[in-house]
Design a protein around this motif. Structure first.
Motif, PDB file in Angstrom:
ATOM      1  N   THR A  17       0.842  -1.189   0.000  1.00 32.04           N
ATOM      2  CA  THR A  17       0.000   0.000   0.000  1.00 32.04           C
ATOM      3  C   THR A  17       0.879   1.242   0.000  1.00 32.04           C
ATOM      4  OG1 THR A  17      -1.777   1.177   1.149  1.00 32.04           O
ATOM      5  CG2 THR A  17      -0.190   0.013   2.525  1.00 32.04           C
ATOM      6  N   TRP A  20      -0.572   4.871   4.874  1.00 34.58           N
ATOM      7  CA  TRP A  20      -0.400   4.322   6.212  1.00 34.58           C
ATOM      8  C   TRP A  20      -1.716   3.745   6.710  1.00 34.58           C
ATOM      9  CZ3 TRP A  20       2.989   2.488   9.332  1.00 34.58           C
ATOM     10  CH2 TRP A  20       2.592   2.182  10.622  1.00 34.58           C
ATOM     11  N   SER A  21      -1.642   2.613   7.379  1.00 31.23           N
ATOM     12  CA  SER A  21      -2.776   2.054   8.108  1.00 31.23           C
ATOM     13  C   SER A  21      -2.202   1.243   9.264  1.00 31.23           C
ATOM     14  CB  SER A  21      -3.646   1.178   7.209  1.00 31.23           C
ATOM     15  OG  SER A  21      -3.088  -0.110   7.063  1.00 31.23           O
ATOM     16  N   ASP A  23      -2.484  -1.715   9.858  1.00 34.22           N
ATOM     17  CA  ASP A  23      -2.118  -3.054   9.395  1.00 34.22           C
ATOM     18  C   ASP A  23      -0.722  -3.122   8.792  1.00 34.22           C
ATOM     19  OD1 ASP A  23      -4.651  -3.971  10.113  1.00 34.22           O
ATOM     20  OD2 ASP A  23      -5.485  -3.512   8.145  1.00 34.22           O
ATOM     21  N   VAL A  24      -0.104  -1.987   8.543  1.00 31.76           N
ATOM     22  CA  VAL A  24       1.241  -1.967   7.956  1.00 31.76           C
ATOM     23  C   VAL A  24       2.210  -2.653   8.912  1.00 31.76           C
ATOM     24  CG1 VAL A  24       3.162  -0.438   7.335  1.00 31.76           C
ATOM     25  CG2 VAL A  24       0.853   0.086   6.552  1.00 31.76           C
ATOM     26  N   THR A  25       3.067  -3.521   8.375  1.00 31.68           N
ATOM     27  CA  THR A  25       4.050  -4.218   9.208  1.00 31.68           C
ATOM     28  C   THR A  25       5.476  -3.759   8.927  1.00 31.68           C
ATOM     29  OG1 THR A  25       4.230  -6.033   7.618  1.00 31.68           O
ATOM     30  CG2 THR A  25       2.631  -6.288   9.422  1.00 31.68           C
ATOM     31  N   HIS A  26       5.720  -3.301   7.687  1.00 30.31           N
ATOM     32  CA  HIS A  26       7.057  -2.874   7.277  1.00 30.31           C
ATOM     33  C   HIS A  26       6.930  -1.649   6.377  1.00 30.31           C
ATOM     34  CE1 HIS A  26       7.563  -7.122   8.212  1.00 30.31           C
ATOM     35  NE2 HIS A  26       8.876  -6.939   8.296  1.00 30.31           N
ATOM     36  N   VAL A  27       7.849  -0.716   6.525  1.00 29.92           N
ATOM     37  CA  VAL A  27       7.943   0.432   5.620  1.00 29.92           C
ATOM     38  C   VAL A  27       9.328   0.362   4.978  1.00 29.92           C
ATOM     39  CG1 VAL A  27       8.063   2.955   5.465  1.00 29.92           C
ATOM     40  CG2 VAL A  27       6.334   1.873   6.914  1.00 29.92           C
ATOM     41  N   LYS A  42       4.811   8.365   6.640  1.00 25.32           N
ATOM     42  CA  LYS A  42       4.822   6.902   6.760  1.00 25.32           C
ATOM     43  C   LYS A  42       5.973   6.420   7.639  1.00 25.32           C
ATOM     44  CE  LYS A  42       4.066   6.677   2.218  1.00 25.32           C
ATOM     45  NZ  LYS A  42       4.074   6.162   0.866  1.00 25.32           N
ATOM     46  N   ALA A  46       5.479   4.614  11.222  1.00 28.81           N
ATOM     47  CA  ALA A  46       6.072   3.293  11.470  1.00 28.81           C
ATOM     48  C   ALA A  46       6.886   3.307  12.757  1.00 28.81           C
ATOM     49  CB  ALA A  46       6.938   2.872  10.287  1.00 28.81           C
ATOM     50  N   LYS A  51       6.862  -0.330  14.102  1.00 28.81           N
ATOM     51  CA  LYS A  51       6.951  -1.137  12.875  1.00 28.81           C
ATOM     52  C   LYS A  51       8.357  -1.059  12.310  1.00 28.81           C
ATOM     53  CE  LYS A  51       2.492  -1.614  13.211  1.00 28.81           C
ATOM     54  NZ  LYS A  51       1.798  -2.840  13.458  1.00 28.81           N
TER      55      LYS A  51
END
Length: 73
Positions: A17, A20-21, A23-27, A42, A46, A51
């Protein structure tokens, strides 16, 4: 790099994606010569949510291993 990210995500059943949400696990963030990344919303989200913020090289390593690799590399 984006194509590589999408290709790897598809391979392991993950989603990509641009927004940002929770549910994000990695940036994945590009870095400068000193290893610093731009403090985008973002990246800051994180960091504040615990994250992973990783360099694009992590995606390359994952693609080569054909699975997620240790984020601490």
């Amino acid at each position: 790099m984006y194509f590589l990210l999408v290709e790897f995500a598809s391979m392991i059943g993950a989603s990509v994606t641009n927004f940002w949400s929770p549910d994000v696990t990695h940036v994945i963030a590009a870095t400068d010569a000193n290893g610093a990344c731009t403090r985008t919303l973002k990246v800051l989200m994180a960091v504040s949510n615990g994250k992973w913020v990783l360099k694009p090289g992590w995606i390359k390593a994952c693609k080569e291993a054909m699975q997620p690799v240790d984020e601490k590399i």
